[in-house]
Scaffold this active site. Structure first.
Site, PDB file in Angstrom:
ATOM      1  N   TYR A   1      -8.896   8.124  11.378  1.00 31.19           N
ATOM      2  CA  TYR A   1      -8.384   8.524  12.693  1.00 31.19           C
ATOM      3  C   TYR A   1      -9.220   9.607  13.367  1.00 31.19           C
ATOM      4  O   TYR A   1      -8.800  10.199  14.359  1.00 31.19           O
ATOM      5  CB  TYR A   1      -6.919   8.974  12.559  1.00 31.19           C
ATOM      6  CG  TYR A   1      -6.039   7.814  12.160  1.00 31.19           C
ATOM      7  CD1 TYR A   1      -5.557   6.922  13.115  1.00 31.19           C
ATOM      8  CD2 TYR A   1      -5.736   7.585  10.830  1.00 31.19           C
ATOM      9  CE1 TYR A   1      -4.775   5.836  12.755  1.00 31.19           C
ATOM     10  CE2 TYR A   1      -4.955   6.498  10.452  1.00 31.19           C
ATOM     11  CZ  TYR A   1      -4.489   5.631  11.415  1.00 31.19           C
ATOM     12  OH  TYR A   1      -3.721   4.552  11.057  1.00 31.19           O
TER      13      TYR A   1
ATOM     14  N   TYR B   1       0.838  -1.203   0.000  1.00 31.97           N
ATOM     15  CA  TYR B   1       0.000   0.000   0.000  1.00 31.97           C
ATOM     16  C   TYR B   1       0.868   1.246   0.000  1.00 31.97           C
ATOM     17  O   TYR B   1       2.050   1.232   0.374  1.00 31.97           O
ATOM     18  CB  TYR B   1      -0.911   0.021   1.235  1.00 31.97           C
ATOM     19  CG  TYR B   1      -0.161   0.230   2.530  1.00 31.97           C
ATOM     20  CD1 TYR B   1       0.062   1.524   3.028  1.00 31.97           C
ATOM     21  CD2 TYR B   1       0.361  -0.834   3.244  1.00 31.97           C
ATOM     22  CE1 TYR B   1       0.773   1.719   4.207  1.00 31.97           C
ATOM     23  CE2 TYR B   1       1.060  -0.656   4.420  1.00 31.97           C
ATOM     24  CZ  TYR B   1       1.271   0.625   4.898  1.00 31.97           C
ATOM     25  OH  TYR B   1       1.982   0.827   6.056  1.00 31.97           O
TER      26      TYR B   1
ATOM     27  N   ILE C   1      -7.239   0.458  10.673  1.00 24.65           N
ATOM     28  CA  ILE C   1      -8.383   1.386  10.684  1.00 24.65           C
ATOM     29  C   ILE C   1      -9.605   0.718  10.043  1.00 24.65           C
ATOM     30  O   ILE C   1      -9.482  -0.172   9.212  1.00 24.65           O
ATOM     31  CB  ILE C   1      -8.045   2.715   9.974  1.00 24.65           C
ATOM     32  CG1 ILE C   1      -7.603   2.473   8.524  1.00 24.65           C
ATOM     33  CG2 ILE C   1      -6.988   3.482  10.752  1.00 24.65           C
ATOM     34  CD1 ILE C   1      -7.390   3.749   7.728  1.00 24.65           C
TER      35      ILE C   1
ATOM     36  N   PHE D   1       2.329   9.713   3.449  1.00 28.00           N
ATOM     37  CA  PHE D   1       2.731   9.545   4.852  1.00 28.00           C
ATOM     38  C   PHE D   1       3.241   8.147   5.158  1.00 28.00           C
ATOM     39  O   PHE D   1       3.809   7.906   6.224  1.00 28.00           O
ATOM     40  CB  PHE D   1       1.585   9.919   5.811  1.00 28.00           C
ATOM     41  CG  PHE D   1       0.291   9.175   5.554  1.00 28.00           C
ATOM     42  CD1 PHE D   1       0.106   7.893   6.038  1.00 28.00           C
ATOM     43  CD2 PHE D   1      -0.735   9.774   4.833  1.00 28.00           C
ATOM     44  CE1 PHE D   1      -1.077   7.215   5.828  1.00 28.00           C
ATOM     45  CE2 PHE D   1      -1.925   9.104   4.614  1.00 28.00           C
ATOM     46  CZ  PHE D   1      -2.104   7.816   5.103  1.00 28.00           C
ATOM     47  N   ASP D   2       3.029   7.185   4.245  1.00 29.58           N
ATOM     48  CA  ASP D   2       3.546   5.828   4.508  1.00 29.58           C
ATOM     49  C   ASP D   2       3.473   5.007   3.229  1.00 29.58           C
ATOM     50  O   ASP D   2       2.607   5.250   2.367  1.00 29.58           O
ATOM     51  CB  ASP D   2       2.737   5.154   5.615  1.00 29.58           C
ATOM     52  CG  ASP D   2       3.375   3.852   6.094  1.00 29.58           C
ATOM     53  OD1 ASP D   2       4.607   3.735   5.992  1.00 29.58           O
ATOM     54  OD2 ASP D   2       2.635   2.966   6.546  1.00 29.58           O
TER      55      ASP D   2
ATOM     56  N   PHE E   1      -5.588   5.468   0.094  1.00 32.50           N
ATOM     57  CA  PHE E   1      -4.638   4.351   0.093  1.00 32.50           C
ATOM     58  C   PHE E   1      -4.711   3.619  -1.244  1.00 32.50           C
ATOM     59  O   PHE E   1      -5.786   3.190  -1.676  1.00 32.50           O
ATOM     60  CB  PHE E   1      -4.970   3.361   1.215  1.00 32.50           C
ATOM     61  CG  PHE E   1      -4.653   3.862   2.587  1.00 32.50           C
ATOM     62  CD1 PHE E   1      -3.382   3.694   3.129  1.00 32.50           C
ATOM     63  CD2 PHE E   1      -5.615   4.514   3.347  1.00 32.50           C
ATOM     64  CE1 PHE E   1      -3.086   4.154   4.403  1.00 32.50           C
ATOM     65  CE2 PHE E   1      -5.326   4.981   4.617  1.00 32.50           C
ATOM     66  CZ  PHE E   1      -4.056   4.801   5.148  1.00 32.50           C
TER      67      PHE E   1
END
Length: 549
Positions: free
Chosen positions: A119, A63, A93, A73-74, A136
């Site tokens: 979140y 991902y 999540i 962010f990731d 994502f």
């Protein structure tokens, strides 16, 4: 980014979201909402097959996560390591749990996840801002199926090696397994290869039997077993080849289903049991009246052979016609369930074997009341011609032949077998729209005769509802048929439907006032009504007496 973000579950999230309905199939480039909470999915690459993962499965994905402005962010891709988690267990999540369960293997999709499924208002500082909508890009690489077998969290099954075919063992079946049990700390408790047991009897602990009933042949699985399906509060003492299991201990059991022998109840009363030693070919089985060729060995409980047919050099297989009392009833019924080439062990209780009398067989005497055991191989069979293979005249002739066979059986007092013949006769001529006028006339006469005779069988067998239905069929064809009215009245009397019985009797007497049998039945009816009224009066008298007291 170097940080391993790992998509943790959001803190303080409200979990009462409905699971999404399965969305309609997406085309590449198309985007649709999943569920009712703003989760969107855009298909980037189609997946393989049609299967999707379920809650409890261990999934593996790549991902990349970004904010709506494109800030990444990731990314597991940047780390070069796929991310693994258990679906539907709150390890990630909520948007992931809901979205990834809609994906197929190798599928790529872009998920847009609103804050309430990510979140929330607090975000995840410093990486995720408050109330952030996230995107994502996810590729579902693979997953391992993990099933909650008992739906209470007591046994989780993780498939290590997929099995073959589609069926699973049942309680009566005999399974062959390889087995290893460990405590949670890895301590080996028990290990055995080639263990054979009957599923319903169980083995080692309750979890093994429950799990094996969900497995396919060749399947290997890891079971995570809670104490209630292991050895509970008491645990298990050590044995010569097994270590002790402490009280309230969970177990990890590796179980492989090597093979199994299908065991079935041939008769509803469980007095004829068949265990398949070798599967047969195809789907066809002998019908009533089929010519079958078998190899068989008959044994007593002590292993003594009393019959052996078809095995010696030059000896032809044993041949008989099914449903003709040419062999004992239990063997007849068992062979009718077999396929060509099948080998089976058949256990037959005395009621379906030689009964309470001694029976001299080819190689030994079968004592009274003996349960007997046959190993049977169905070498070949020729089915009796079915109606769809016949022309119209052949159907009429076949029906007439079955009727005569039924009559002979009825006269011998074999009412159940006679009933089957009459039923088969009617099936041959059930659909007569293509018949000539003469053939229709013959068919109608045969239907009337066979249904009337079958009703007489049902009365003898005390199957009164069936007798009533058969007589009604006759009356639909011939409304003034006295025999049908008479036999239906007999059925109604036994069913205590006295008003209906009287109606049929009076109608029969209107048609044939001098019919002696109908008159006698009228007398029987009046006596039954009188007796019934007496019992009724006594019942209510007792009831009122109790009320006064």
């Amino acid at each position: 980014m170097d940080e391993d973000f790992d998509i943790p579950a959001a803190p303080d999230m409200n979990d009462d979201f409905d699971l999404p309905d399965e969305p309609a199939a997406l085309k590449v480039g198309e985007e649709k909402e999943i569920g009712n909470h703003g989760l969107k999915k855009k298909l980037l690459k189609e997946g393989e097959g049609w299967v999707t993962p379920e809650n409890g499965d261990e999934v593996e994905v790549h991902y990349t996560g970004t904010l709506l402005d494109g800030t990444q962010f990731d990314s597991s891709r940047d780390r070069g390591t796929p991310f693994k988690f258990t679906l539907g267990q709150g390890q990630v999540i909520k948007g992931w749990d809901l979205g990834i369960k809609t994906m197929k293997k190798s599928e790529k999709a872009l998920f847009t996840i609103p804050p309430e499924l990510a979140y929330g208002e607090s975000g995840s500082p410093p990486t995720i801002p408050p109330s952030a909508t996230l995107q994502f890009d996810v590729e579902l690489l693979s997953w391992t199926s993990v099933k909650d077998i008992c739906k209470d969290g007591g046994i989780f099954k993780k498939i290590l090696t997929e099995g073959n075919k589609w069926d699973n063992p049942k309680d009566l079946d005999e399974v062959l397994v390889n087995f290893e049990a460990k405590l949670e700390d890895g301590t080996l408790v028990a290990k055995a290869d080639g263990v054979e047991f009957t599923v319903g009897d169980g083995y080692f602990c309750p979890a093994v039997a429950r799990a094996v009933k969900t497995m396919k042949i060749g399947e290997k699985a890891l079971l995570t077993v809670k104490p209630q399906y292991g050895f509970g509060e008491k645990g298990k003492p050590a044995l010569s080849n097994e270590r002790a299991v402490p009280p309230n201990a969970s177990l990890d059991i590796t179980l492989e289903l090597v093979s199994w022998k299908t065991v079935s109840e041939v008769t509803p009363d469980k007095k004829v049991i068949k265990k398949i030693l070798k599967e047969g070919e195809g789907y066809e089985k002998p019908n009533d009246g089929a010519i079958v060729k078998v190899k068989l060995t008959g044994k007593l409980g002590d292993g003594k052979v009393f019959l052996r047919k078809g095995y010696d050099d030059g000896e032809e297989p044993f041949e008989f016609k099914t449903d003709e009392e040419q062999v004992i009833d239990g063997l007849d019924k068992a062979v009718a369930t077999m396929k060509k080439g099948e080998i089976a062990l058949v256990t037959i209780a005395q009621e379906y074997a030689f009964g309470p009398s001694e029976s001299q067989q080819e190689l030994a005497v079968v004592p009274p009341n003996s349960t007997v055991y046959y190993e049977v191989e169905l070498v070949a069979f020729d089915k009796e011609k079915e109606s769809w293979d016949m022309n119209n005249q052949e159907k009429v002739e076949a029906a007439g032949k079955k009727k005569e066979e039924g009559n002979a059986l009825f006269k011998s007092g074999k009412f159940a077998r006679a009933s089957k013949r009459y039923e088969k006769a009617v099936k041959f001529i059930e659909y007569d729209s293509s018949f000539s006028e003469d053939e229709k006339k013959q068919a109608k006469a045969l239907k009337v005769a066979c249904n009337l005779n079958n009703a007489a069988c049902k009365l003898k067998l005390k199957q009164y509802n069936e007798a009533e239905k058969l007589c009604t069929k006759v009356l639909e064809l011939e409304s003034s048929n006295v025999k049908a009215l008479y036999r239906r009245a007999q059925a109604y009397i036994e069913l205590a439907d006295f008003d209906l019985a009287e109606f049929d009797i009076k109608k029969a007497l209107d048609i044939d006032p001098n019919n002696r049998d109908v008159k006698l039945e009228y007398k029987t009816l009046k006596e039954k009504v009188k007796e019934y009224n007496k019992k009724d009066a006594k019942f209510y008298g007792n009831m009122f007496a109790k009320m006064k007291n």
